[in-house]
Design an enzyme around this catalytic site. Structure first.
Site, PDB file in Angstrom:
ATOM      1  N   ASP A  47       0.829  -1.223   0.000  1.00  0.00           N
ATOM      2  CA  ASP A  47       0.000   0.000   0.000  1.00  0.00           C
ATOM      3  C   ASP A  47       0.856   1.262   0.000  1.00  0.00           C
ATOM      4  OD1 ASP A  47       0.945  -0.110   2.638  1.00  0.00           O
ATOM      5  OD2 ASP A  47      -1.038   0.061   3.575  1.00  0.00           O
ATOM      6  N   TYR A  62      12.223   3.022  -0.325  1.00  0.00           N
ATOM      7  CA  TYR A  62      11.601   1.692  -0.369  1.00  0.00           C
ATOM      8  C   TYR A  62      10.352   1.711  -1.246  1.00  0.00           C
ATOM      9  CZ  TYR A  62       8.329  -1.989   1.094  1.00  0.00           C
ATOM     10  OH  TYR A  62       7.391  -2.998   1.095  1.00  0.00           O
ATOM     11  N   LYS A 110       9.554  -0.076  -4.869  1.00  0.00           N
ATOM     12  CA  LYS A 110       8.429  -1.004  -5.074  1.00  0.00           C
ATOM     13  C   LYS A 110       7.549  -0.502  -6.230  1.00  0.00           C
ATOM     14  CE  LYS A 110       7.230  -4.171  -3.018  1.00  0.00           C
ATOM     15  NZ  LYS A 110       7.588  -5.639  -3.103  1.00  0.00           N
TER      16      LYS A 110
HETATM   17  P1  NAD Z   1      11.155  -9.861   4.603  1.00  0.00           P
HETATM   18  O1  NAD Z   1      12.222  -8.825   4.610  1.00  0.00           O
HETATM   19  O2  NAD Z   1      10.846 -10.602   5.853  1.00  0.00           O
HETATM   20  O3  NAD Z   1      11.443 -10.941   3.465  1.00  0.00           O
HETATM   21  C1  NAD Z   1      12.043 -10.625   2.229  1.00  0.00           C
HETATM   22  C2  NAD Z   1      12.700 -11.887   1.713  1.00  0.00           C
HETATM   23  O4  NAD Z   1      13.238 -11.621   0.398  1.00  0.00           O
HETATM   24  C3  NAD Z   1      13.902 -12.348   2.569  1.00  0.00           C
HETATM   25  O5  NAD Z   1      13.812 -13.740   2.787  1.00  0.00           O
HETATM   26  C4  NAD Z   1      15.116 -12.009   1.709  1.00  0.00           C
HETATM   27  O6  NAD Z   1      16.218 -12.871   1.934  1.00  0.00           O
HETATM   28  C5  NAD Z   1      14.547 -12.166   0.310  1.00  0.00           C
HETATM   29  N1  NAD Z   1      15.293 -11.401  -0.716  1.00  0.00           N
HETATM   30  C6  NAD Z   1      15.681 -10.107  -0.660  1.00  0.00           C
HETATM   31  N2  NAD Z   1      16.305  -9.768  -1.806  1.00  0.00           N
HETATM   32  C7  NAD Z   1      16.292 -10.867  -2.598  1.00  0.00           C
HETATM   33  C8  NAD Z   1      16.764 -11.137  -3.900  1.00  0.00           C
HETATM   34  N3  NAD Z   1      17.379 -10.191  -4.636  1.00  0.00           N
HETATM   35  N4  NAD Z   1      16.588 -12.372  -4.421  1.00  0.00           N
HETATM   36  C9  NAD Z   1      15.966 -13.352  -3.694  1.00  0.00           C
HETATM   37  N5  NAD Z   1      15.516 -13.151  -2.442  1.00  0.00           N
HETATM   38  C10 NAD Z   1      15.657 -11.916  -1.905  1.00  0.00           C
HETATM   39  O7  NAD Z   1       9.853  -9.089   4.063  1.00  0.00           O
HETATM   40  P2  NAD Z   1       8.306  -9.391   4.159  1.00  0.00           P
HETATM   41  O8  NAD Z   1       7.727  -8.490   5.167  1.00  0.00           O
HETATM   42  O9  NAD Z   1       8.078 -10.840   4.241  1.00  0.00           O
HETATM   43  O10 NAD Z   1       7.834  -8.846   2.739  1.00  0.00           O
HETATM   44  C11 NAD Z   1       7.606  -9.736   1.637  1.00  0.00           C
HETATM   45  C12 NAD Z   1       6.975  -8.942   0.499  1.00  0.00           C
HETATM   46  O11 NAD Z   1       5.728  -8.380   0.938  1.00  0.00           O
HETATM   47  C13 NAD Z   1       7.822  -7.779   0.018  1.00  0.00           C
HETATM   48  O12 NAD Z   1       7.732  -7.698  -1.392  1.00  0.00           O
HETATM   49  C14 NAD Z   1       7.171  -6.555   0.655  1.00  0.00           C
HETATM   50  O13 NAD Z   1       7.374  -5.403  -0.115  1.00  0.00           O
HETATM   51  C15 NAD Z   1       5.726  -6.991   0.667  1.00  0.00           C
HETATM   52  N6  NAD Z   1       4.894  -6.374   1.716  1.00  0.00           N
HETATM   53  C16 NAD Z   1       5.276  -6.418   3.026  1.00  0.00           C
HETATM   54  C17 NAD Z   1       4.446  -5.840   3.982  1.00  0.00           C
HETATM   55  C18 NAD Z   1       4.800  -5.859   5.455  1.00  0.00           C
HETATM   56  O14 NAD Z   1       4.127  -5.176   6.240  1.00  0.00           O
HETATM   57  N7  NAD Z   1       5.770  -6.618   5.893  1.00  0.00           N
HETATM   58  C19 NAD Z   1       3.232  -5.225   3.604  1.00  0.00           C
HETATM   59  C20 NAD Z   1       2.889  -5.220   2.242  1.00  0.00           C
HETATM   60  C21 NAD Z   1       3.715  -5.794   1.301  1.00  0.00           C
END
Ligand code: NAD
Ligand code: TYD
Length: 332
Positions: free
Chosen positions: A116, A140, A144
């Site tokens: 979001d 960030y 995205k």
């Molecule tokens: P996180 O940081 O816990 O996990 C990210 C994962 O991606 C990690 O395991 C990392 O090792 C891996 N990674 C990073 N760069 C990489 C690359 N180049 N190649 C392969 N692996 C790679 O994050 P999360 O909170 O689980 O978020 C996951 C997704 O959800 C993201 O795309 C984030 O933008 C999206 N998101 C997160 C939230 C939130 O509140 N956490 C909300 C909305 C969307």
């Protein structure tokens, strides 16, 4: 289905892996195991390729024989993007492009997981719809948004089968303790200060990890190519209110809560209109009050998961992010 889950060793990705395994799907994970990626988040026996979504050979090797890719891989922390943004551009933009090139070449489906935060600050009220313009505030969210823009462009130009989900702030077990809820929960359990940015009146729309994953699965199965689907909990709370609840749940004293200098460019409020996903049959199942209680209990009961994380690289980051702020803290 045989699915490639990129970023599957992170917080939300690993919840998604467990959910899809329970449903009987076959899972392959591609994860770079950055600081937030953790093998311990994955159930034993899952096929894990340690690699980078921005490297075409890593993607084609891991995706071999898969029917679809769900992309969670990202650099995910706003504060780290303010300290150093380079990796964000590479993973979010170049990585998404490599995945799109792969689905273009093979014809398999892609669900790209976004946030979001690409809609920017909604301080004035209302809720973002999927058609709203992108107005990111941080390195960030800008990275995205850049990745997001590639998806409809590839759908239109090359007719790839790809959709986007945009989730709101997600919480639950196994979240790296740099983010607000796990940071405050673990600090409160350790009776360390809880550093609230600015006045603490910023609003986030909280979504349980299981509800987020249910929305992503629905989009994987029923979403249309080129479409965006918002996944929002509809549970808006001010940060100070969440912090006070964490203090209550951990029995920690109010004096731990302090106000520290604000994050530059800090968005005051996010909110999502989820009409489109609800029309496909999705609704969140977890009320924030219950989910927060369970999540804080999980951190209380799983010190063995987070205590090793809160050393080494984490300590260096914590020092850079908070030492000066905490030196300028005032009671909240
Ligand atoms: P996180 O940081 O816990 O996990 C990210 C994962 O991606 C990690 O395991 C990392 O090792 C891996 N990674 C990073 N760069 C990489 C690359 N180049 N190649 C392969 N692996 C790679 O994050 P999360 O909170 O689980 O978020 C996951 C997704 O959800 C993201 O795309 C984030 O933008 C999206 N998101 C997160 C939230 C939130 O509140 N956490 C909300 C909305 C969307
Ligand atoms: P965060 O978990 O970093 O998610 P995002 O910035 O992507 O929404 O932060 C959630 C909210 O909590 C956000 O308004 C910033 C605030 N916050 C603090 O007040 N103190 C902190 O130490 C952190 C990490 C976040």
């Amino acid at each position: 289905m045989k699915l490639l889950v990129t970023g599957g060793a992170g917080f939300i990705g690993s919840h998604f892996v467990k959910r899809m395994l329970r449903g009987g799907d076959e899972i392959v994970v591609l994860d770079k195991l950055t600081y937030s990626g953790n093998r311990a988040n994955l159930p034993p026996g899952v096929e894990l390729h340690v690699g980078d979504i921005a490297e075409p050979s890593h993607v084609s090797r891991a995706a071999h024989g898969c029917d679809a890719i769900v992309n969670f891989a990202a650099e995910t922390h706003v504060d780290r993007s303010i300290l150093a943004a380079e990796d964000f551009g590479r993973t979010e933009f170049r990585g998404t492009q490599v995945l799109l090139e792969h689905v273009r070449a093979t014809g398999i489906r892609l669900v790209h997981v976004s946030t979001d935060e690409v809609y920017g600050d909604l301080e004035a009220g209302g809720a973002a719809t999927e058609n709203d313009r992108l107005h990111p505030s941080s390195p960030y969210s800008a990275a995205k948004a850049a990745g997001d823009l590639l998806v409809p462009a590839y759908v239109r130009t090359f007719e790839v089968n790809a959709s986007i989900t945009r989730g709101s702030n997600t919480y639950g077990a196994n979240q790296y303790p740099e983010k607000f809820i796990p940071l405050f929960a673990t600090n409160a359990l350790d009776r360390e200060p809880l550093p609230l940015y600015g006045d603490g009146r910023q609003v986030r729309d909280w979504l349980h990890a299981d509800d987020h994953c249910a929305g992503i699965e629905l989009v994987l199965r029923k979403g249309a190519a080129g479409e965006v689907y918002n996944v929002g909990g509809g549970d808006e709370h001010e940060n100070i209110e969440v912090a006070e609840r964490i203090l209550e749940l951990t029995g920690a004293p109010r004096s731990l809560l302090c106000s520290v200098p604000d994050r530059p460019g800090h968005d005051r409020r996010y909110a999502l209109d989820t009409t489109k996903l609800r029309a496909l049959g999705w609704a969140p199942a977890h009320a924030f009050e219950d989910g927060l209680r369970e999540t804080v209990a999980w951190y209380r009961d799983n010190r063995a998961w987070w205590e090793p994380i809160k050393s080494g690289e984490y300590r260096d980051y914590y020092e850079r992010q908070y030492a000066e702020r905490l030196a300028n803290a005032t009671p909240a």
